[in-house]
Design an enzyme around this catalytic site. Structure first.
Site, PDB file in Angstrom:
ATOM      1  N   ILE A  13      -3.370  -7.587   5.674  1.00 20.22           N
ATOM      2  CA  ILE A  13      -2.488  -8.153   6.709  1.00 20.22           C
ATOM      3  C   ILE A  13      -3.290  -8.851   7.806  1.00 20.22           C
ATOM      4  O   ILE A  13      -2.839  -9.838   8.392  1.00 20.22           O
ATOM      5  CB  ILE A  13      -1.518  -7.088   7.280  1.00 20.22           C
ATOM      6  CG1 ILE A  13      -0.346  -7.771   7.979  1.00 20.22           C
ATOM      7  CG2 ILE A  13      -2.226  -6.113   8.195  1.00 20.22           C
ATOM      8  CD1 ILE A  13       0.500  -8.659   7.113  1.00 20.22           C
ATOM      9  N   LYS A  89       2.672  -1.929  12.107  1.00 18.38           N
ATOM     10  CA  LYS A  89       3.707  -0.983  11.702  1.00 18.38           C
ATOM     11  C   LYS A  89       3.242  -0.268  10.451  1.00 18.38           C
ATOM     12  O   LYS A  89       2.451  -0.848   9.707  1.00 18.38           O
ATOM     13  CB  LYS A  89       5.055  -1.680  11.471  1.00 18.38           C
ATOM     14  CG  LYS A  89       5.050  -2.906  10.550  1.00 18.38           C
ATOM     15  CD  LYS A  89       4.665  -2.877   9.120  1.00 18.38           C
ATOM     16  CE  LYS A  89       5.298  -1.881   8.206  1.00 18.38           C
ATOM     17  NZ  LYS A  89       4.909  -2.195   6.764  1.00 18.38           N
ATOM     18  N   ASP A 167       6.965   2.144   3.498  1.00 18.52           N
ATOM     19  CA  ASP A 167       6.050   1.187   4.143  1.00 18.52           C
ATOM     20  C   ASP A 167       6.751  -0.168   4.299  1.00 18.52           C
ATOM     21  O   ASP A 167       6.804  -0.704   5.410  1.00 18.52           O
ATOM     22  CB  ASP A 167       4.735   1.058   3.367  1.00 18.52           C
ATOM     23  CG  ASP A 167       3.810   0.070   4.053  1.00 18.52           C
ATOM     24  OD1 ASP A 167       3.113   0.464   5.001  1.00 18.52           O
ATOM     25  OD2 ASP A 167       3.832  -1.125   3.676  1.00 18.52           O
TER      26      ASP A 167
HETATM   27  P1  NAP Z   1      -5.306  -2.665   3.596  1.00 19.42           P
HETATM   28  O1  NAP Z   1      -5.709  -4.051   3.272  1.00 19.42           O
HETATM   29  O2  NAP Z   1      -5.397  -1.633   2.554  1.00 19.42           O
HETATM   30  O3  NAP Z   1      -6.082  -2.074   4.856  1.00 19.42           O
HETATM   31  C1  NAP Z   1      -6.565  -2.813   5.927  1.00 19.42           C
HETATM   32  C2  NAP Z   1      -7.991  -2.417   6.224  1.00 19.42           C
HETATM   33  O4  NAP Z   1      -8.027  -1.174   6.912  1.00 19.42           O
HETATM   34  C3  NAP Z   1      -8.840  -2.201   4.994  1.00 19.42           C
HETATM   35  O5  NAP Z   1      -9.306  -3.422   4.476  1.00 19.42           O
HETATM   36  C4  NAP Z   1      -9.949  -1.297   5.500  1.00 19.42           C
HETATM   37  O6  NAP Z   1     -11.016  -2.100   5.960  1.00 19.42           O
HETATM   38  C5  NAP Z   1      -9.292  -0.575   6.692  1.00 19.42           C
HETATM   39  N1  NAP Z   1      -9.093   0.834   6.333  1.00 19.42           N
HETATM   40  C6  NAP Z   1      -8.494   1.316   5.220  1.00 19.42           C
HETATM   41  N2  NAP Z   1      -8.524   2.659   5.229  1.00 19.42           N
HETATM   42  C7  NAP Z   1      -9.169   3.017   6.342  1.00 19.42           C
HETATM   43  C8  NAP Z   1      -9.561   4.255   6.900  1.00 19.42           C
HETATM   44  N3  NAP Z   1      -9.268   5.413   6.294  1.00 19.42           N
HETATM   45  N4  NAP Z   1     -10.212   4.255   8.073  1.00 19.42           N
HETATM   46  C9  NAP Z   1     -10.518   3.102   8.708  1.00 19.42           C
HETATM   47  N5  NAP Z   1     -10.188   1.878   8.215  1.00 19.42           N
HETATM   48  C10 NAP Z   1      -9.530   1.848   7.055  1.00 19.42           C
HETATM   49  O7  NAP Z   1      -3.817  -2.626   4.180  1.00 19.42           O
HETATM   50  P2  NAP Z   1      -2.878  -3.792   4.716  1.00 19.42           P
HETATM   51  O8  NAP Z   1      -1.998  -4.271   3.635  1.00 19.42           O
HETATM   52  O9  NAP Z   1      -3.660  -4.787   5.499  1.00 19.42           O
HETATM   53  O10 NAP Z   1      -1.938  -2.908   5.662  1.00 19.42           O
HETATM   54  C11 NAP Z   1      -2.418  -2.393   6.890  1.00 19.42           C
HETATM   55  C12 NAP Z   1      -1.226  -2.115   7.782  1.00 19.42           C
HETATM   56  O11 NAP Z   1      -0.489  -3.338   7.925  1.00 19.42           O
HETATM   57  C13 NAP Z   1      -0.262  -1.088   7.181  1.00 19.42           C
HETATM   58  O12 NAP Z   1       0.225  -0.243   8.175  1.00 19.42           O
HETATM   59  C14 NAP Z   1       0.850  -1.944   6.606  1.00 19.42           C
HETATM   60  O13 NAP Z   1       2.107  -1.285   6.626  1.00 19.42           O
HETATM   61  C15 NAP Z   1       0.860  -3.121   7.568  1.00 19.42           C
HETATM   62  N6  NAP Z   1       1.395  -4.351   6.957  1.00 19.42           N
HETATM   63  C16 NAP Z   1       0.992  -4.742   5.701  1.00 19.42           C
HETATM   64  C17 NAP Z   1       1.578  -5.868   5.109  1.00 19.42           C
HETATM   65  C18 NAP Z   1       1.178  -6.348   3.727  1.00 19.42           C
HETATM   66  O14 NAP Z   1       1.799  -7.296   3.234  1.00 19.42           O
HETATM   67  N7  NAP Z   1       0.184  -5.775   3.061  1.00 19.42           N
HETATM   68  C19 NAP Z   1       2.545  -6.584   5.802  1.00 19.42           C
HETATM   69  C20 NAP Z   1       2.892  -6.195   7.091  1.00 19.42           C
HETATM   70  C21 NAP Z   1       2.300  -5.073   7.660  1.00 19.42           C
HETATM   71  P3  NAP Z   1     -12.525  -1.568   5.838  1.00 19.42           P
HETATM   72  O15 NAP Z   1     -12.645  -0.867   4.514  1.00 19.42           O
HETATM   73  O16 NAP Z   1     -13.343  -2.824   5.927  1.00 19.42           O
HETATM   74  O17 NAP Z   1     -12.717  -0.652   7.013  1.00 19.42           O
END
Ligand code: NAP
Length: 310
Positions: A13, A89, A167
């Site tokens: 995101i 969120k 989610d």
């Molecule tokens: P993601 O790509 O899996 O996670 C984002 C980043 O967070 C990862 O690349 C990782 O970066 C870091 N991370 C993961 N686990 C962690 C941990 N235990 N401790 C510290 N850092 C950690 O997830 P995402 O899809 O971007 O979603 C993140 C948030 O945005 C969620 O709450 C989701 O609901 C929200 N969101 C997502 C979307 C979507 O389409 N995916 C849309 C709207 C909102 P590093 O490994 O480099 O630290």
């Protein structure tokens, strides 16, 4: 003058929405990134929050984009260091931890903004205005998408605190709690848990409505084909339909003007809101969408379904 902001948790995101929105904003200058395995080009990168906070006293705001479970500790550290905090969120893994963050932010005199990006979809405000004086008979949420498309290989969504179908489902609930004039609460839920996972992949919800409208939601994350992010409100005076996650509004089947594509305007609006909150010294933390998720996980009947693999 643009305020300096750091992004924390560079993943899907952050790359899809936060970085492009900040690049286009006059309010903000992306001044650092914190992520253990990813980097943002053109700014200093850190693997730990503490190092960034110490190295950049001039960065007054952090935007947290990691999954919900690790967010509390990072938010707490930022608030303790006197930084304003913006939360993706869902704002946390539990309601209690977000209440704690609210208290800490208030005591530290910093802004805490629990964002709900779907509330900023193009037609949500128009839907709210239309519904305000209508008599609701039936209100149906249909939220179906393919988890493999939006969360490819992100196992955290199926781990405790990842919330599974909620989610994305919480996005629907963020719109519902914004546009419905009367408060609702959950009265029944069925949650479908894959045999090998800790969070549900689908959910059917039924809500109590104080004026006896039938309010329900069907959410499914194992959906093939096009995303379905629809909300239909059947009222005495006509039928409202929000499609594409709030990007398109139809009244009695007629599309209303002003629709734009899914997500295009949502994150720029969140950052504009954050700029206004910081400038005026306010916080915004509305936990109603998460309350319904928490209720569903408390009250829901659990059914086991086929194991899920990517
Ligand atoms: P993601 O790509 O899996 O996670 C984002 C980043 O967070 C990862 O690349 C990782 O970066 C870091 N991370 C993961 N686990 C962690 C941990 N235990 N401790 C510290 N850092 C950690 O997830 P995402 O899809 O971007 O979603 C993140 C948030 O945005 C969620 O709450 C989701 O609901 C929200 N969101 C997502 C979307 C979507 O389409 N995916 C849309 C709207 C909102 P590093 O490994 O480099 O630290």
């Amino acid at each position: 003058m643009a305020r300096k902001i750091a992004l924390v948790g560079v993943g899907k995101i952050a790359i899809d929405q936060h970085i492009p929105s900040l690049a286009k904003s006059d309010d903000w200058e992306l001044a650092a990134a914190v992520s253990r395995n990813h980097q943002v080009e053109g700014v200093p990168n850190y693997t730990h929050m503490t190092e960034m906070l110490e190295a950049h006293p001039e960065i007054g705001v952090v935007s947290l984009c990691m999954p919900p479970v690790p967010r509390f500790d990072i938010a707490r550290e930022a608030i303790a260091a006197g930084r304003h905090v913006m939360l993706e969120k869902p704002p946390g893994a539990t309601l209690s931890e977000v209440h704690t963050l609210e208290t800490l932010a208030r005591e530290a005199g910093v802004t805490l903004y629990a964002t709900w990006h779907s509330r900023k979809a193009a037609q949500v405000a128009a839907a709210k205005a239309w519904l305000a004086d209508k008599t609701l008979e039936r209100f149906t949420v249909t939220w179906k998408e393919d988890v493999r498309k939006w969360h490819p290989n992100q196992d955290w969504v199926f781990e405790p605190g990842g919330m599974g179908i909620f989610d994305p489902g919480i996005n629907a609930l963020s719109i519902v709690t914004e546009i419905l004039p009367d408060p609702i609460h959950l009265k029944e839920a069925v949650l479908k848990f894959p045999a090998n996972r800790d969070t549900p992949i689908a959910a059917d919800l039924e809500f109590y409505h104080p004026k006896a409208a039938v309010v329900s939601a069907q959410m499914d994350w194992d959906h093939s084909g096009a995303d379905v992010w629809d909300i239909e409100a059947v009222c005495n005076e006509g039928v409202l339909k929000l499609e594409k996650g709030g990007g398109v509004l139809l009244i009695d089947g007629v599309q209303q003007p002003g629709a734009i594509g899914q997500l295009d305007g949502e994150y720029p609006q969140l950052y504009a809101d954050m700029a206004a909150l910081v400038a005026s010294g306010r916080s915004e933390v509305d936990l109603r969408p998460m309350l319904h998720v928490s209720d569903a996980l408390t009250l829901g009947k659990r059914e086991m379904v086929a194991a899920f693999d990517w």
